[in-house]
Motif scaffolding. Structure first.
Motif, mmCIF file in Angstrom:
data_model
loop_
_atom_site.group_PDB
_atom_site.id
_atom_site.type_symbol
_atom_site.label_atom_id
_atom_site.label_comp_id
_atom_site.label_asym_id
_atom_site.label_seq_id
_atom_site.Cartn_x
_atom_site.Cartn_y
_atom_site.Cartn_z
ATOM 1 N N LEU A 72 0.850 -1.188 0.000
ATOM 2 C CA LEU A 72 0.000 0.000 0.000
ATOM 3 C C LEU A 72 0.886 1.237 0.000
ATOM 4 N N HIS A 73 0.566 2.149 -0.896
ATOM 5 C CA HIS A 73 1.326 3.392 -1.018
ATOM 6 C C HIS A 73 0.486 4.534 -0.460
ATOM 7 N N TYR A 74 1.037 5.197 0.536
ATOM 8 C CA TYR A 74 0.353 6.294 1.238
ATOM 9 C C TYR A 74 1.068 7.602 0.928
ATOM 10 N N THR A 75 0.305 8.611 0.578
ATOM 11 C CA THR A 75 0.851 9.960 0.427
ATOM 12 C C THR A 75 0.097 10.883 1.371
ATOM 13 N N GLY A 76 0.829 11.591 2.226
ATOM 14 C CA GLY A 76 0.223 12.536 3.162
ATOM 15 C C GLY A 76 0.767 13.936 2.925
ATOM 16 N N ILE A 77 -0.124 14.904 2.829
ATOM 17 C CA ILE A 77 0.278 16.295 2.610
ATOM 18 C C ILE A 77 -0.219 17.115 3.791
ATOM 19 N N THR A 78 0.705 17.739 4.496
ATOM 20 C CA THR A 78 0.377 18.525 5.685
ATOM 21 C C THR A 78 0.421 20.013 5.344
ATOM 22 N N TYR A 79 -0.658 20.712 5.685
ATOM 23 C CA TYR A 79 -0.775 22.149 5.400
ATOM 24 C C TYR A 79 -0.864 22.928 6.706
ATOM 25 N N ASP A 80 -0.423 24.178 6.657
ATOM 26 C CA ASP A 80 -0.632 25.038 7.814
ATOM 27 C C ASP A 80 -2.006 25.704 7.702
ATOM 28 N N GLU A 81 -2.332 26.584 8.637
ATOM 29 C CA GLU A 81 -3.660 27.185 8.666
ATOM 30 C C GLU A 81 -3.903 28.145 7.504
ATOM 31 N N GLU A 82 -2.846 28.573 6.831
ATOM 32 C CA GLU A 82 -2.987 29.453 5.667
ATOM 33 C C GLU A 82 -3.029 28.658 4.364
ATOM 34 N N GLY A 83 -2.959 27.334 4.470
ATOM 35 C CA GLY A 83 -3.006 26.498 3.275
ATOM 36 C C GLY A 83 -1.665 26.242 2.625
#
Length: 249
Positions: free
Chosen positions: A214-225
């Motif tokens: 399984l390939h997982y991609t996670g993108i983390t953003y701050d409160e301003e996007g």
């Protein structure tokens, strides 16, 4: 069995059997050679191959039929759709704590870290910087030491300057960014899809080449996007479970 021979897998009794079987069969279908036969073995043959009941096998096949990967014809059998292609990955939105919980509870070894130009496929997430900090970690079961996944993180350089690599051995990156670096996380977008083990992943996770993972991609953003971190994780298909908490309000 017919000439089409699906891969064998070791089933994890903590995960739904039909799901594991469908993932394995999906990988075999999508990874087949162009000249491979389109007709699948019978339900009974497939159930015997995977060591599950016919009812479980039927549920797995229904999942693949609903995705358009196979078609089933009374008295004729089950056939792979000639145009079968990997569908859109499952996209899940969950709480930060759910992501931290999903990434925790493993022993971690830092394989390498440094800086590199922003990969072309990630340029849209880092439009205002030419370089990112990179971290490559191998994680495994704390008791047996068996490898379960390997992860590559791509971090904004100004954040990486505030990260102690020792913390990444103890905690997930999400926790380090939130609780150690002190960034205010706005949201995390997750994508999970079935794929096949490439040579590096097969070596690191000690699985056969082209076995289901399984390939997982996670993108983390701050409160301003703004993108803070992009992580790509390859999980052993027989050791992965995903827990997500949804806000119903």
């Amino acid at each position: 069995m017919t000439a089409f021979a699906p891969d064998s897998i070791v089933l994890n009794r903590k995960l739904p059997l039909w799901y594991q079987v469908s993932q394995s069969l999906r990988a075999s279908i999508l990874g087949r050679t162009p000249d491979a036969p389109l007709r699948l073995p019978t339900e009974e043959q497939l159930a015997g191959h995977y060591g599950v009941s016919v009812l479980t096998m039927r549920q797995a096949l229904k999942e693949l039929e609903d995705e358009g990967l196979i078609s089933r014809h009374r008295r004729r059998g089950t056939f792979i759709e000639p145009s079968a292609q990997r569908g859109s990955p499952v996209r899940l939105l969950g709480s930060v704590d759910a992501i931290v919980a999903q990434q925790s509870g493993m022993s971690t070894r830092l394989l390498e870290h440094g800086t590199a130009p922003v990969p072309a496929e990630l340029a849209e997430y880092f439009p205002d910087t030419a370089e990112v900090a990179t971290y490559h970690r191998l994680r495994g079961d704390e008791i047996s030491g068996e490898p379960t996944n390997h992860a590559r993180n791509f971090i904004r350089p100004e954040l990486a300057a505030r990260i102690d690599v020792d913390d990444l051995v103890r905690w997930p990156m999400t926790k380090v960014l939130r609780d150690v670096v002190g960034v205010r996380i706005g949201r995390i977008t997750d994508t999970v899809e079935a794929t096949l083990a490439d040579p590096e992943t097969a070596r690191l996770l000690q699985v056969p080449l082209l076995s289901p993972i399984l390939h997982y991609t996670g993108i983390t953003y701050d409160e301003e996007g703004r993108t803070l971190d992009v992580v790509r994780i390859h999980y052993r298909g027989d050791r992965f479970s995903f827990t997500v908490t949804l806000d119903a309000t």
